[in-house]
Design an enzyme around this catalytic site. Structure first.
Site, PDB file in Angstrom:
ATOM      1  N   ASP A   1      37.936  35.939  43.861  1.00 16.55           N
ATOM      2  CA  ASP A   1      37.127  35.671  42.667  1.00 16.55           C
ATOM      3  C   ASP A   1      37.395  33.934  42.732  1.00 16.55           C
ATOM      4  O   ASP A   1      36.100  33.383  42.493  1.00 16.55           O
ATOM      5  CB  ASP A   1      37.397  35.792  41.470  1.00 16.55           C
TER       6      ASP A   1
ATOM      7  N   ARG B   1      28.880  36.646  31.265  1.00 15.79           N
ATOM      8  CA  ARG B   1      28.863  37.979  31.748  1.00 15.79           C
ATOM      9  C   ARG B   1      30.725  37.656  31.896  1.00 15.79           C
ATOM     10  O   ARG B   1      31.479  38.331  31.145  1.00 15.79           O
ATOM     11  CB  ARG B   1      28.794  38.378  33.094  1.00 15.79           C
TER      12      ARG B   1
ATOM     13  N   ARG C   1      30.110  48.379  47.205  1.00 18.21           N
ATOM     14  CA  ARG C   1      30.609  48.624  46.065  1.00 18.21           C
ATOM     15  C   ARG C   1      30.814  50.409  45.731  1.00 18.21           C
ATOM     16  O   ARG C   1      30.103  50.591  44.812  1.00 18.21           O
ATOM     17  CB  ARG C   1      30.278  47.719  44.564  1.00 18.21           C
TER      18      ARG C   1
ATOM     19  N   LYS D   1      39.260  38.636  31.870  1.00 14.59           N
ATOM     20  CA  LYS D   1      38.101  39.084  31.536  1.00 14.59           C
ATOM     21  C   LYS D   1      38.559  40.229  32.058  1.00 14.59           C
ATOM     22  O   LYS D   1      38.107  41.130  31.505  1.00 14.59           O
ATOM     23  CB  LYS D   1      36.712  38.837  32.042  1.00 14.59           C
ATOM     24  N   ASN D   2      39.049  39.987  33.330  1.00 15.56           N
ATOM     25  CA  ASN D   2      39.044  41.677  33.887  1.00 15.56           C
ATOM     26  C   ASN D   2      40.669  42.441  33.359  1.00 15.56           C
ATOM     27  O   ASN D   2      40.517  43.281  33.575  1.00 15.56           O
ATOM     28  CB  ASN D   2      39.170  41.098  35.376  1.00 15.56           C
TER      29      ASN D   2
ATOM     30  N   CYS E   1      25.243  46.417  44.791  1.00  9.36           N
ATOM     31  CA  CYS E   1      24.827  44.846  43.910  1.00  9.36           C
ATOM     32  C   CYS E   1      25.242  43.715  44.516  1.00  9.36           C
ATOM     33  O   CYS E   1      25.297  43.945  45.900  1.00  9.36           O
ATOM     34  CB  CYS E   1      26.315  44.613  43.226  1.00  9.36           C
TER      35      CYS E   1
HETATM   36  N1  EPU Z   1      35.766  49.686  47.857  1.00 14.01           N
HETATM   37  C1  EPU Z   1      35.494  50.836  48.415  1.00 14.01           C
HETATM   38  N2  EPU Z   1      36.053  51.912  47.586  1.00 14.01           N
HETATM   39  C2  EPU Z   1      36.169  51.970  46.450  1.00 14.01           C
HETATM   40  C3  EPU Z   1      36.392  51.415  45.946  1.00 14.01           C
HETATM   41  C4  EPU Z   1      35.881  49.352  46.433  1.00 14.01           C
HETATM   42  O1  EPU Z   1      35.360  50.735  49.487  1.00 14.01           O
HETATM   43  O2  EPU Z   1      36.221  53.143  46.216  1.00 14.01           O
HETATM   44  C5  EPU Z   1      35.887  48.025  48.094  1.00 14.01           C
HETATM   45  C6  EPU Z   1      34.692  47.448  47.672  1.00 14.01           C
HETATM   46  O3  EPU Z   1      33.802  47.227  47.711  1.00 14.01           O
HETATM   47  C7  EPU Z   1      35.241  45.688  47.935  1.00 14.01           C
HETATM   48  C8  EPU Z   1      36.776  46.342  48.073  1.00 14.01           C
HETATM   49  O4  EPU Z   1      36.985  47.343  48.262  1.00 14.01           O
HETATM   50  O5  EPU Z   1      34.581  45.975  49.225  1.00 14.01           O
HETATM   51  C9  EPU Z   1      37.489  45.550  46.627  1.00 14.01           C
HETATM   52  O6  EPU Z   1      37.386  46.404  45.792  1.00 14.01           O
HETATM   53  P1  EPU Z   1      37.801  46.598  44.531  1.00 14.01           P
HETATM   54  O7  EPU Z   1      37.850  48.202  44.113  1.00 14.01           O
HETATM   55  O8  EPU Z   1      39.441  45.986  44.451  1.00 14.01           O
HETATM   56  O9  EPU Z   1      37.033  45.563  43.635  1.00 14.01           O
HETATM   57  P2  EPU Z   1      36.657  46.269  42.214  1.00 14.01           P
HETATM   58  O10 EPU Z   1      37.973  46.896  40.968  1.00 14.01           O
HETATM   59  O11 EPU Z   1      35.312  47.079  41.957  1.00 14.01           O
HETATM   60  C10 EPU Z   1      38.089  43.744  40.640  1.00 14.01           C
HETATM   61  C11 EPU Z   1      37.379  42.583  39.831  1.00 14.01           C
HETATM   62  C12 EPU Z   1      36.108  42.454  40.828  1.00 14.01           C
HETATM   63  C13 EPU Z   1      37.350  41.629  42.018  1.00 14.01           C
HETATM   64  C14 EPU Z   1      37.670  42.543  42.855  1.00 14.01           C
HETATM   65  C15 EPU Z   1      38.771  41.908  43.776  1.00 14.01           C
HETATM   66  C16 EPU Z   1      37.265  43.968  37.470  1.00 14.01           C
HETATM   67  C17 EPU Z   1      36.447  44.683  36.770  1.00 14.01           C
HETATM   68  N3  EPU Z   1      36.356  43.236  38.908  1.00 14.01           N
HETATM   69  O12 EPU Z   1      36.917  44.642  41.199  1.00 14.01           O
HETATM   70  O13 EPU Z   1      35.637  40.963  39.748  1.00 14.01           O
HETATM   71  O14 EPU Z   1      36.447  40.774  42.870  1.00 14.01           O
HETATM   72  O15 EPU Z   1      38.681  43.533  41.855  1.00 14.01           O
HETATM   73  O16 EPU Z   1      40.111  41.199  43.690  1.00 14.01           O
HETATM   74  O17 EPU Z   1      38.119  43.865  37.369  1.00 14.01           O
HETATM   75  C18 EPU Z   1      34.770  39.701  39.012  1.00 14.01           C
HETATM   76  O18 EPU Z   1      34.995  38.965  38.144  1.00 14.01           O
HETATM   77  O19 EPU Z   1      33.214  38.429  39.016  1.00 14.01           O
HETATM   78  C19 EPU Z   1      34.753  40.298  39.907  1.00 14.01           C
HETATM   79  C20 EPU Z   1      33.855  40.102  41.114  1.00 14.01           C
END
Ligand code: EPU
Length: 423
Positions: free
Chosen positions: A309, A402, A126, A27-28, A121
């Site tokens: 995850d 999803r 986030r 998915k990701n 969320c």
């Molecule tokens: N964060 C911030 N500021 C930002 C971005 C992130 O504070 O600008 C915080 C987030 O709130 C979180 C942490 O940093 O606490 C890590 O977030 P990250 O940005 O790495 O996560 P993401 O990119 O939003 C992706 C996956 C998630 C997975 C995480 C961690 C996708 C679409 N989503 O999210 O997948 O858990 O990386 O590996 O790639 C899922 O598939 O169910 C899922 C949530």
């Protein structure tokens, strides 16, 4: 995957699970590679694309902007050549946080983009500050108001360096996609190196960008002549892990096919410590019935650490392990909500705070009426229902859709008694 009607799952537990199950595409990765295709003129053919709601949402956003898509089973053909320079539909963007990865490609192609401010969320607030800082480092002007964020370049971006103080998967991906279209070199320090990020990089390299990954430093020399290509997306390691944990928790013998065991190293070393027996090959993992499972401690971390995850399915497995296990979520603020649902099923859990819990086991679970709070929590509750005595009702099945394609049909084939009921 068309309808998004509210549904629930009804599960009758304690049916033995076994046989074979296939893992579908990630998915990701699929979502990001579709977004990156904004930069590629001509037809892109993607194989191993899961038919799940999140992928469908990304397709709908780009269709509204003029993208052309056709799907045959797991093959998706797309042509984004005639995309109009308009902003993505804010209502659709709001439905999926991952649509933030459209900023990089749309900004690179059109020089400007505006997206609604993503809200919080269930798994935490986030924010997007790491994305904003990265694009500012690259020279973008960003105007934020209560409702949206506008990104634009008044002059062409110059050779730049982005240093992430804290790692972010989608912020790293956003910059990588953007940089793949720039003639000057971009350097990212402290980038995420999850397998999904590496797969996106492989895709962009095949399309013509020059990218080197040196630990957490990524160097990108892009081109404005990215070429159309045919690409196969990696197997979904989180889906693979979900099935592996399901087999272990239900004491089944299950062969999980079409996965990459190298992406599951942290899970498999935990399995070893817990006494869960398995065999692995180049693209399969065979989980063997292991009557005695031992307690362990789980601390989530960025790749190659233990994935956030998989934290929730693992939390469920720990209810079946002998002894006291400690669980600590280090990535998200609020990803232990599912433990309250497991308590309704009889699990013995002491929740210390929003990031930490102690789990006592082994505890037989019983059926209950529970809520699938988010995607991974929902998948965890399905495993809970499968190993619980009696009937379990899981509300908000669409959260699970999803990220897991036709989950009930696939689980029925390995012996699960699970039905989807539309409500
Ligand atoms: N964060 C911030 N500021 C930002 C971005 C992130 O504070 O600008 C915080 C987030 O709130 C979180 C942490 O940093 O606490 C890590 O977030 P990250 O940005 O790495 O996560 P993401 O990119 O939003 C992706 C996956 C998630 C997975 C995480 C961690 C996708 C679409 N989503 O999210 O997948 O858990 O990386 O590996 O790639 C899922 O598939 O169910 C899922 C949530």
């Amino acid at each position: 995957m068309k309808s998004q009607q509210t549904a629930k799952f009804i599960i009758h537990g304690l049916n033995p699970l076994g046989g074979e199950i296939e893992v579908y595409g990630s998915k990701n990765t699929a979502i990001k590679i579709i977004a990156a295709s904004v930069l590629i003129p001509g037809q892109v053919i993607l194989n191993n694309v899961p038919d799940i709601l999140d992928v469908q949402k990304m397709i709908s956003i780009l269709e509204k902007m003029g993208g052309i898509f056709s799907r045959q089973d797991h093959q998706l053909t797309l042509d984004l050549t005639d995309l109009r320079p308009i902003d993505p539909d804010p209502d659709l963007v709001r439905q999926m946080r991952a649509s933030i990865v459209l900023v990089g490609p749309l900004l690179a192609r059109f020089g400007k983009v505006s997206i609604p401010h993503p809200g919080g969320c269930l798994i935490g607030p986030r924010p997007i500050d790491r994305h904003l800082k990265a694009f500012r480092d690259l020279g973008a002007e960003i105007i934020e108001n209560q409702h949206n964020c506008q990104f634009k370049f008044s002059q062409s971006p110059q050779a730049k360096k982005v240093i992430f103080n804290k790692i972010s998967v989608t912020a790293s991906e956003n910059v990588i996609i953007f940089a793949a279209f720039q003639k000057q070199k971009t350097i990212i320090e402290n980038a995420a190196i999850e397998p999904e990020v590496i797969d996106l990089i492989e895709f962009l390299k095949l399309a013509g960008a020059k990218i080197q990954v040196l630990g957490r430093r990524i160097e990108i020399l892009g081109t404005q002549q990215l070429k159309p290509l045919n690409y196969k997306i990696i197997p979904d390691r989180i889906e693979a892990a979900t099935f592996a944990i399901m087999a272990a928790a239900s004491r089944g013998n299950l062969n999980i096919k079409h996965l990459n065991p190298d992406h599951l190293t942290s899970l498999l070393s935990k399995f070893q410590a817990m006494g869960i027996k398995f065999e692995k090959g180049k693209d399969f993992l065979y989980i063997k019935n292991s009557p005695k499972i031992l307690a362990t401690n789980i601390f989530t971390a960025e790749y190659p650490g233990f994935p956030t995850d998989i934290q929730s399915p693992m939390g469920l497995l720990l209810t079946q392990a002998e002894g006291k296990s400690r669980l600590k979520e280090n990535i998200f603020e609020n990803r232990l909500g599912y433990l309250l649902e497991l308590q309704k099923m009889g699990a013995k859990i002491k929740i210390i705070n929003s990031k930490e819990a102690i789990i006592f086991g082994p505890t037989p679970l019983h059926g209950a009426k529970i809520n699938s709070l988010d995607l991974r929590a929902g998948a965890t509750l399905i495993i809970g229902g499968l190993i619980a005595k009696g009937k379990t009702e899981i509300l908000q099945a669409e959260n699970i859709d999803r990220g897991y394609e036709k989950i009930e049909e696939r689980l029925k084939k390995i012996g699960a008694r699970i039905e989807r009921v539309l409500i």
